[in-house]
Design an enzyme around this catalytic site. Structure first.
Site, PDB file in Angstrom:
ATOM      1  N   LEU A  73     -37.092 -25.453  14.339  1.00  0.00           N
ATOM      2  CA  LEU A  73     -36.665 -25.031  13.736  1.00  0.00           C
ATOM      3  C   LEU A  73     -35.763 -24.802  13.693  1.00  0.00           C
ATOM      4  O   LEU A  73     -35.167 -23.987  14.407  1.00  0.00           O
ATOM      5  CB  LEU A  73     -38.052 -23.521  14.071  1.00  0.00           C
ATOM      6  CG  LEU A  73     -39.513 -23.770  13.104  1.00  0.00           C
ATOM      7  CD1 LEU A  73     -40.450 -22.296  14.061  1.00  0.00           C
ATOM      8  CD2 LEU A  73     -39.934 -24.055  12.049  1.00  0.00           C
ATOM      9  N   LYS A  96     -31.950 -26.131  21.274  1.00  0.00           N
ATOM     10  CA  LYS A  96     -30.940 -25.768  21.209  1.00  0.00           C
ATOM     11  C   LYS A  96     -30.190 -24.785  19.660  1.00  0.00           C
ATOM     12  O   LYS A  96     -31.119 -25.499  18.901  1.00  0.00           O
ATOM     13  CB  LYS A  96     -29.730 -26.681  22.645  1.00  0.00           C
ATOM     14  CG  LYS A  96     -29.390 -28.014  20.571  1.00  0.00           C
ATOM     15  CD  LYS A  96     -28.431 -27.565  19.601  1.00  0.00           C
ATOM     16  CE  LYS A  96     -28.284 -28.198  18.983  1.00  0.00           C
ATOM     17  NZ  LYS A  96     -27.937 -28.295  17.791  1.00  0.00           N
TER      18      LYS A  96
END
Length: 352
Positions: A73, A96
């Site tokens: 997301l 990340k």
């Protein structure tokens, strides 16, 4: 061992790469996709070969047929949904950068420990044999005493892109700087002081976000490190480690598709293969989207889940990473050097 059943929170483009990566993994199956729209999620699941789709993230987390969740997301949503997934009993691999700051990263790992579940930050290149080779060369003294690390990652994306949207956690230092910072930390340790300068993004929706950033890091043992990132430059992927007796150049450090690193020493340059025995089954030129690195990353996370082992990169690494990136952003905003908080001393057990 029984395959670990993965669900994905998002219908983001990176999910297609992950799905392709997991096709060849015998121990990890991508079985479900959750999106904000049921029809779109169903089409997406059909496209990538996932058997189940959900019209909300909460529905996916409530499904008992899913063991672990991948969270790609927007950065601003990472912490909340990582914690929700852990509290629902799922293991989590969060893309990340893991969190906006060390406090959010700490909240996630506290939730993981409370739930007795695995939590991992997804910086896929770190698990690749190319990165492992570079670390081994440095540790074995192939270039003498390390003295300087230089990294760069730049891309060109239009205004309005998620990476240039402040409310979604955009900005060059977060989206791209996390790669450079993690590599510097892998090779040179925890910085003692950071200096940075930035150019703010003038695009609408990018208020206070950095379009470009350059940083210098004072590392232990008199090592210096530098990196630059940008969201409006031509593509650049660079990593060099310079020592007192030589230099290592990694021509494709983040996507890991070249199949070699270069070692310069005693007047000669040597190309060293990253997987000389073919143990990792790398596809190199046939892998433009970098499915290899994601496959290896998911296999590492899946192994930790299945066997109850501590992953190579756990709580302390993710918290330190977030703290250093945040310190660099503060240094750029303040226009003066900043000392990151001390490294988390020891990685407490990151429960399976």
């Amino acid at each position: 061992m029984k395959p670990v059943r993965w669900g994905m929170l998002s219908t983001a483009g990176i999910g297609r790469v992950v799905a392709a990566a997991l096709e060849s993994s015998p121990h990890a199956d991508l079985v479900a996709v959750g999106g904000r729209d049921a029809e779109r999620a169903r089409r997406y699941a059909d496209d990538i070969g996932a058997a189940i789709s959900f019209g909300s993230y909460d529905e996916l987390l409530a499904c008992d047929d899913i063991d672990a969740v991948y969270v790609p997301l927007p950065v601003s949503m990472h912490t909340d949904w990582t914690i929700k997934a852990l509290e629902s009993g799922k293991r989590v691999l969060c893309e990340k950068p893991f969190a906006l700051d060390a406090a959010d990263a700490t909240r996630c790992f506290d939730a993981a420990e409370a739930a007795g579940r695995l939590c991992v930050e997804g910086l896929m290149y770190r698990h690749h044999p190319q990165t492992q080779l570079v670390r081994e060369l440095v540790a074995d003294g192939a270039i003498g005493r390390p003295a300087h690390v230089r990294a760069a990652l730049t891309v060109s994306v239009p205004p309005g892109d998620i990476r240039r949207t402040t409310a979604l956690g955009g900005g060059a230092s977060l989206d791209l700087g996390c790669y450079c910072v993690s590599a510097i930390r892998l090779l040179a340790g925890h910085p003692e002081r950071v200096h940075a300068a930035r150019v703010l993004d003038p695009a609408q929706g990018a208020e206070d976000a950095d379009l470009r950033l350059a940083a210098t890091l004072d590392m232990p043992d008199d090592v210096l490190a530098q990196f630059d990132v940008a969201l409006d430059f031509p593509r650049r992927d660079e990593l060099e480690v310079i020592g007192t007796e030589g230099k290592i150049t990694v021509p494709d450090p983040w996507l890991c598709r070249r199949g070699y690193v270069e070692l310069e020493r005693e007047g000669g340059t040597h190309r060293l293969p990253v997987d000389p025995d073919g143990a990792f089954g790398l596809t190199f030129a046939d892998d433009p989207d970098n499915a290899d690195a994601y496959r290896i990353e998911f296999e590492a996370a899946t192994h930790a889940i299945a066997h109850g082992t501590t992953p190579a990169f756990g709580r302390a690494d993710a918290i330190d990473q977030a703290a250093v990136v945040d310190a660099i952003r503060r240094a750029a905003a303040l226009g003066r050097p900043v000392e990151p908080p001390p490294s988390v001393a020891a990685d407490r057990p990151n429960l399976p």
